[in-house]
Design a protein around this motif. Sequence first.
Motif, mmCIF file in Angstrom:
data_model
loop_
_atom_site.group_PDB
_atom_site.id
_atom_site.type_symbol
_atom_site.label_atom_id
_atom_site.label_comp_id
_atom_site.label_asym_id
_atom_site.label_seq_id
_atom_site.Cartn_x
_atom_site.Cartn_y
_atom_site.Cartn_z
ATOM 1 N N LEU A 28 0.853 -1.180 0.000
ATOM 2 C CA LEU A 28 0.000 0.000 0.000
ATOM 3 C C LEU A 28 0.894 1.237 0.000
ATOM 4 O O LEU A 28 1.767 1.385 0.855
ATOM 5 N N ARG A 29 0.688 2.115 -0.988
ATOM 6 C CA ARG A 29 1.474 3.344 -1.058
ATOM 7 C C ARG A 29 0.856 4.373 -0.126
ATOM 8 O O ARG A 29 -0.363 4.534 -0.075
ATOM 9 N N VAL A 30 1.702 5.069 0.609
ATOM 10 C CA VAL A 30 1.261 6.083 1.568
ATOM 11 C C VAL A 30 1.961 7.386 1.207
ATOM 12 O O VAL A 30 3.157 7.399 0.918
ATOM 13 N N VAL A 31 1.203 8.490 1.203
ATOM 14 C CA VAL A 31 1.780 9.808 0.948
ATOM 15 C C VAL A 31 1.466 10.725 2.120
ATOM 16 O O VAL A 31 0.551 10.478 2.896
ATOM 17 N N LEU A 32 2.218 11.805 2.225
ATOM 18 C CA LEU A 32 2.048 12.774 3.300
ATOM 19 C C LEU A 32 1.299 13.981 2.768
ATOM 20 O O LEU A 32 1.765 14.653 1.844
ATOM 21 N N ILE A 33 0.126 14.264 3.341
ATOM 22 C CA ILE A 33 -0.660 15.428 2.958
ATOM 23 C C ILE A 33 -1.021 16.188 4.232
ATOM 24 O O ILE A 33 -1.745 15.666 5.084
ATOM 25 N N ASP A 34 -0.494 17.382 4.364
ATOM 26 C CA ASP A 34 -0.760 18.247 5.521
ATOM 27 C C ASP A 34 -0.504 17.552 6.855
ATOM 28 O O ASP A 34 -1.322 17.611 7.772
ATOM 29 N N GLY A 35 0.605 16.857 6.967
ATOM 30 C CA GLY A 35 0.980 16.223 8.220
ATOM 31 C C GLY A 35 0.228 14.942 8.529
ATOM 32 O O GLY A 35 0.302 14.429 9.638
ATOM 33 N N GLU A 36 -0.494 14.417 7.563
ATOM 34 C CA GLU A 36 -1.268 13.196 7.759
ATOM 35 C C GLU A 36 -0.848 12.142 6.737
ATOM 36 O O GLU A 36 -0.713 12.441 5.549
ATOM 37 N N CYS A 37 -0.655 10.918 7.197
ATOM 38 C CA CYS A 37 -0.334 9.801 6.303
ATOM 39 C C CYS A 37 -1.626 9.338 5.648
ATOM 40 O O CYS A 37 -2.552 8.880 6.326
ATOM 41 N N VAL A 38 -1.684 9.461 4.333
ATOM 42 C CA VAL A 38 -2.898 9.149 3.585
ATOM 43 C C VAL A 38 -2.621 7.975 2.658
ATOM 44 O O VAL A 38 -1.616 7.979 1.936
ATOM 45 N N PRO A 39 -3.504 6.963 2.657
ATOM 46 C CA PRO A 39 -3.309 5.842 1.721
ATOM 47 C C PRO A 39 -3.573 6.293 0.295
ATOM 48 O O PRO A 39 -4.519 7.023 0.026
ATOM 49 N N CYS A 58 2.345 -4.737 10.250
ATOM 50 C CA CYS A 58 3.361 -3.923 9.576
ATOM 51 C C CYS A 58 3.142 -2.435 9.855
ATOM 52 O O CYS A 58 4.104 -1.689 10.030
ATOM 53 N N LEU A 59 1.890 -2.013 9.915
ATOM 54 C CA LEU A 59 1.609 -0.618 10.213
ATOM 55 C C LEU A 59 2.073 -0.277 11.626
ATOM 56 O O LEU A 59 2.687 0.770 11.853
ATOM 57 N N ASP A 60 1.811 -1.158 12.588
ATOM 58 C CA ASP A 60 2.263 -0.929 13.963
ATOM 59 C C ASP A 60 3.785 -0.858 14.044
ATOM 60 O O ASP A 60 4.336 -0.020 14.755
ATOM 61 N N LEU A 61 4.464 -1.746 13.309
ATOM 62 C CA LEU A 61 5.930 -1.711 13.279
ATOM 63 C C LEU A 61 6.439 -0.390 12.715
ATOM 64 O O LEU A 61 7.389 0.204 13.244
ATOM 65 N N ALA A 62 5.819 0.070 11.642
ATOM 66 C CA ALA A 62 6.251 1.316 11.009
ATOM 67 C C ALA A 62 6.065 2.504 11.947
ATOM 68 O O ALA A 62 6.931 3.373 12.039
ATOM 69 N N VAL A 63 4.946 2.533 12.665
ATOM 70 C CA VAL A 63 4.692 3.627 13.598
ATOM 71 C C VAL A 63 5.665 3.557 14.772
ATOM 72 O O VAL A 63 6.241 4.566 15.178
ATOM 73 N N ARG A 64 5.876 2.362 15.300
ATOM 74 C CA ARG A 64 6.779 2.197 16.445
ATOM 75 C C ARG A 64 8.217 2.559 16.084
ATOM 76 O O ARG A 64 8.936 3.146 16.887
ATOM 77 N N ARG A 65 8.634 2.229 14.865
ATOM 78 C CA ARG A 65 10.001 2.522 14.422
ATOM 79 C C ARG A 65 10.152 3.956 13.917
ATOM 80 O O ARG A 65 11.230 4.339 13.499
ATOM 81 N N ASP A 82 0.062 11.866 11.865
ATOM 82 C CA ASP A 82 -1.276 11.315 12.068
ATOM 83 C C ASP A 82 -1.486 10.137 11.119
ATOM 84 O O ASP A 82 -1.393 10.284 9.899
ATOM 85 N N THR A 83 -1.750 8.963 11.674
ATOM 86 C CA THR A 83 -1.955 7.755 10.859
ATOM 87 C C THR A 83 -3.368 7.208 11.003
ATOM 88 O O THR A 83 -3.619 6.054 10.680
ATOM 89 N N GLY A 84 -4.305 8.021 11.461
ATOM 90 C CA GLY A 84 -5.677 7.565 11.698
ATOM 91 C C GLY A 84 -6.369 7.058 10.437
ATOM 92 O O GLY A 84 -6.946 5.968 10.421
ATOM 93 N N GLU A 85 -6.310 7.850 9.364
ATOM 94 C CA GLU A 85 -6.968 7.444 8.114
ATOM 95 C C GLU A 85 -6.294 6.204 7.527
ATOM 96 O O GLU A 85 -6.963 5.305 7.020
ATOM 97 N N LEU A 86 -4.993 6.145 7.633
ATOM 98 C CA LEU A 86 -4.250 4.986 7.134
ATOM 99 C C LEU A 86 -4.629 3.732 7.909
ATOM 100 O O LEU A 86 -4.855 2.673 7.334
ATOM 101 N N ARG A 87 -4.743 3.854 9.228
ATOM 102 C CA ARG A 87 -5.120 2.711 10.067
ATOM 103 C C ARG A 87 -6.522 2.205 9.719
ATOM 104 O O ARG A 87 -6.760 1.007 9.631
ATOM 105 N N ARG A 88 -7.461 3.132 9.486
ATOM 106 C CA ARG A 88 -8.826 2.724 9.101
ATOM 107 C C ARG A 88 -8.816 1.971 7.777
ATOM 108 O O ARG A 88 -9.504 0.964 7.608
#
Length: 95
Positions: A28-39, A58-65, A82-88
């Motif tokens: 899954l590609r993730v980009v940064l838009i206004d300080g938020e990680c967006v899928p 994998c998402l938890d590992l990425a956030v923890r690291r 902010d990874t809320g939208e990505l997590r959903r």
Amino acid sequence: MSGRTHARACPERTCVGCRERSAKADLLRVVLIDGECVPDLRGTLPGRGAYVHPSPACLDLAVRRRAFPRAFRNKGGRGSLDTGELRRCVEQATP
């Protein structure tokens, strides 16, 4: 014959969470838009992208690291993004 094959190579990317290489289509590609990680589901959003397996582990590992600020070369500080939208999105994709 030159011995070359006509099969196209499958592009590979590295997951920022588990650091395993996988086919680009499996990540899954993730980009940064206004300080938020967006899928980026279609892979067409502008900007620097980071790739992660669409799994909560994998998402938890990425956030923890703190892999996302490093992957995006975030100049706004080393704080968490902010990874809320990505997590959903990842939780909806997980069967």
